[in-house]
Design an enzyme around this catalytic site. Structure first.
Site, short mmCIF file in Angstrom:
data_model
loop_
_atom_site.label_atom_id
_atom_site.label_comp_id
_atom_site.label_asym_id
_atom_site.label_seq_id
_atom_site.Cartn_x
_atom_site.Cartn_y
_atom_site.Cartn_z
N THR A 201 -9.41 0.49 2.41
CA THR A 201 -9.40 1.78 2.20
C THR A 201 -10.43 2.49 1.22
OG1 THR A 201 -7.62 1.82 1.09
CG2 THR A 201 -7.06 2.03 3.21
N TYR B 40 -16.67 3.20 6.59
CA TYR B 40 -15.07 3.07 6.67
C TYR B 40 -14.75 3.81 8.01
CZ TYR B 40 -10.39 4.50 5.95
OH TYR B 40 -9.07 4.75 6.21
N TRP C 278 -5.77 11.99 4.93
CA TRP C 278 -5.57 12.60 3.46
C TRP C 278 -4.16 12.25 2.86
CZ3 TRP C 278 -8.10 18.06 1.81
CH2 TRP C 278 -9.14 17.90 2.39
N GLY D 277 1.03 -1.12 0.03
CA GLY D 277 0.17 0.05 -0.12
C GLY D 277 0.83 1.26 -0.20
N ASP E 160 -8.31 10.18 10.49
CA ASP E 160 -9.36 11.32 10.78
C ASP E 160 -10.61 10.96 10.55
OD1 ASP E 160 -8.59 11.04 8.03
OD2 ASP E 160 -9.21 13.10 7.63
N1 LIG Z 1 -5.32 6.68 2.04
C1 LIG Z 1 -5.83 7.81 2.99
O1 LIG Z 1 -6.20 8.98 2.47
C2 LIG Z 1 -5.73 7.36 4.44
C3 LIG Z 1 -6.01 8.54 5.38
C4 LIG Z 1 -5.98 8.41 6.72
C5 LIG Z 1 -5.66 7.01 7.12
N2 LIG Z 1 -5.31 6.10 6.37
C6 LIG Z 1 -4.95 4.87 7.16
O2 LIG Z 1 -3.47 4.75 6.59
C7 LIG Z 1 -3.32 3.15 6.55
C8 LIG Z 1 -2.72 2.82 5.15
O3 LIG Z 1 -3.34 3.55 4.20
P1 LIG Z 1 -2.89 3.45 2.63
O4 LIG Z 1 -3.29 4.66 2.12
O5 LIG Z 1 -1.29 3.02 2.58
O6 LIG Z 1 -3.97 2.31 2.19
P2 LIG Z 1 -3.60 1.39 0.78
O7 LIG Z 1 -2.71 1.99 -0.23
O8 LIG Z 1 -4.87 1.36 0.37
O9 LIG Z 1 -3.06 0.06 1.22
C9 LIG Z 1 -3.70 -0.87 2.20
C10 LIG Z 1 -2.95 -1.95 2.03
O10 LIG Z 1 -3.71 -3.04 2.85
C11 LIG Z 1 -3.74 -4.09 2.03
N3 LIG Z 1 -4.84 -5.11 2.44
C12 LIG Z 1 -6.01 -4.94 2.24
N4 LIG Z 1 -7.01 -5.87 2.91
C13 LIG Z 1 -6.26 -6.84 3.36
C14 LIG Z 1 -6.27 -7.86 3.85
N5 LIG Z 1 -7.35 -8.48 4.24
N6 LIG Z 1 -4.78 -8.56 4.31
C15 LIG Z 1 -3.81 -7.82 4.34
N7 LIG Z 1 -3.66 -6.82 3.85
C16 LIG Z 1 -4.64 -6.31 3.06
C17 LIG Z 1 -3.96 -3.86 0.58
O11 LIG Z 1 -3.63 -4.90 -0.22
P3 LIG Z 1 -4.24 -4.62 -1.67
O12 LIG Z 1 -3.81 -3.73 -2.54
O13 LIG Z 1 -3.94 -6.03 -2.50
O14 LIG Z 1 -5.92 -4.78 -1.42
C18 LIG Z 1 -2.95 -2.66 0.52
O15 LIG Z 1 -1.67 -3.01 0.31
C19 LIG Z 1 -4.37 2.52 6.71
O16 LIG Z 1 -4.94 2.16 7.88
C20 LIG Z 1 -5.61 3.60 6.31
O17 LIG Z 1 -6.91 3.30 6.94
C21 LIG Z 1 -5.12 6.21 5.00
#
Ligand SMILES: NC(=O)c1ccc[n+]([C@@H]2O[C@H](COP(=O)([O-])OP(=O)(O)OC[C@H]3O[C@@H](n4cnc5c(N)ncnc54)[C@H](OP(=O)(O)O)[C@@H]3O)[C@@H](O)[C@H]2O)c1
Length: 293
Positions: free
Chosen positions: A62, A125, A151, A11, A102
């Site tokens: 996500t 979510y 974000w 991710g 957030d």
């Molecule tokens: N993106 C944002 O804007 C944002 C904002 C606030 C907080 N966050 C938090 O920050 C953290 C990282 O977010 P990110 O943006 O890096 O998210 P991301 O790019 O969507 O990455 C999430 C990763 O989790 C993997 N995943 C999904 N389901 C899974 C499962 N059952 N078992 C193992 N791995 C799994 C996904 O794999 P696949 O790609 O193969 O599905 C992906 O590699 C998360 O906790 C998210 O909630 C994100």
């Protein structure tokens, strides 16, 4: 050497954690293909074999809008999957750093949310992430570190910056909402802050980390266009019009103002995040350098 086990390694944040991993950390990153965190027995076995000192859980569902239709899937990963990671951590004596959002807040407050402020997610979510926080906290009896961010964007994956750059190449006019406020955060800077958290072994409870400053999605889009043109990533100027959320309906409601207060975490880490626009410029600079390679 600190042994660290990382989930969600492919991710946005997982990739940046691998890029920024300090030399005194032995990092084992696993993708969803290698370890589905929903499978509790397998999680316990794989983590147990690795015997890490620290687990960083970046694995998450996500897809904010899709979660409205797929709430079972969102809760399976963000609540029960997070609980599986926490249980495996407790079993092998590893510290757990769990990443959250957030979007656990309602976004109606006029001031930035502090870590101990009341939560109240407005979409599924956010509800699934909040449930994950609670379970990880309970299972680890509060010894975990829950780090909320907002974000996020990076060079990899689906995010606002990459989407805007693509649309800005294709179109001359874009409408972007200007009544949702937050803080754009480069995953690279967040990853560096997480590595600092790793060095502070008694850091626990709920913390917040984003880049500095605030923006609407409209402000963010204007900045992407200006920086993109300055760096010649974009070949022509583009008209960006501010629109209210009601003109851009999405399946999931979003908090109107989900700015989070990072002052406690800045003090504990002794770090000052860059203003979001400075971080954006740096990310786009790297984007350009890498795409020229
Ligand atoms: N993106 C944002 O804007 C944002 C904002 C606030 C907080 N966050 C938090 O920050 C953290 C990282 O977010 P990110 O943006 O890096 O998210 P991301 O790019 O969507 O990455 C999430 C990763 O989790 C993997 N995943 C999904 N389901 C899974 C499962 N059952 N078992 C193992 N791995 C799994 C996904 O794999 P696949 O790609 O193969 O599905 C992906 O590699 C998360 O906790 C998210 O909630 C994100």
């Amino acid at each position: 050497m600190i042994k660290c086990f990382l989930t969600g390694a492919t991710g946005q944040l997982g990739v940046e954690l691998q890029h920024t991993c300090p030399p005194d950390v032995e990092l084992k990153g696993v993708s969803r293909d290698a370890l589905d965190i929903c499978q509790d027995q397998v999680v316990s076995e794989v983590v147990g074999r690795c015997r890490p000192d620290i687990i960083i859980n970046c694995a998450a569902y996500t897809a904010v809008d899709r979660a409205e239709q797929e709430s079972e899937h969102a809760f399976a990963v963000n609540a029960r999957g997070a609980a599986n990671i926490a249980k495996a951590g407790v079993k092998c004596g590893a510290r757990v750093i769990h990443i959250s959002t957030d979007f656990v807040f309602a976004g109606t407050g006029p001031v930035p949310y502090r870590p101990d402020d009341a939560t109240g997610p407005v979409n599924l979510y956010g509800a699934s992430k909040l449930e994950g926080e609670k379970r990880v906290f309970d299972i680890t009896r509060g010894s975990c570190l829950i780090l909320r961010t907002a974000w996020l964007y990076s060079r990899h994956g689906r995010n606002f910056v990459n989407t805007m750059l693509r649309l800005m190449k294709e179109r001359d006019l874009l409408r972007v909402v200007d009544d949702q406020i937050g803080t754009p955060t480069w995953a690279n800077g967040l990853a560096r802050a997480i590595w600092k958290c790793v060095t502070i072994s008694d850091m626990h409870g709920i913390h917040h980390w984003t880049d500095a400053g605030v923006a609407s999605w409209y402000d963010f889009a204007v900045a992407i266009a200006e920086e993109g043109i300055a760096l010649k990533l974009l070949g022509h100027s583009i008209t960006i019009l501010p629109v209210p959320t009601k003109e851009y309906p999405t399946p999931a409601r979003r908090p109107a103002c989900s700015v989070i207060d990072t002052s406690l975490t800045r003090r504990v880490l002794g770090l000052t995040p860059p203003h979001w626009r400075v971080a954006l410029r740096q990310m786009l600079q790297e984007y350009k350098e890498r795409s020229n390679e």
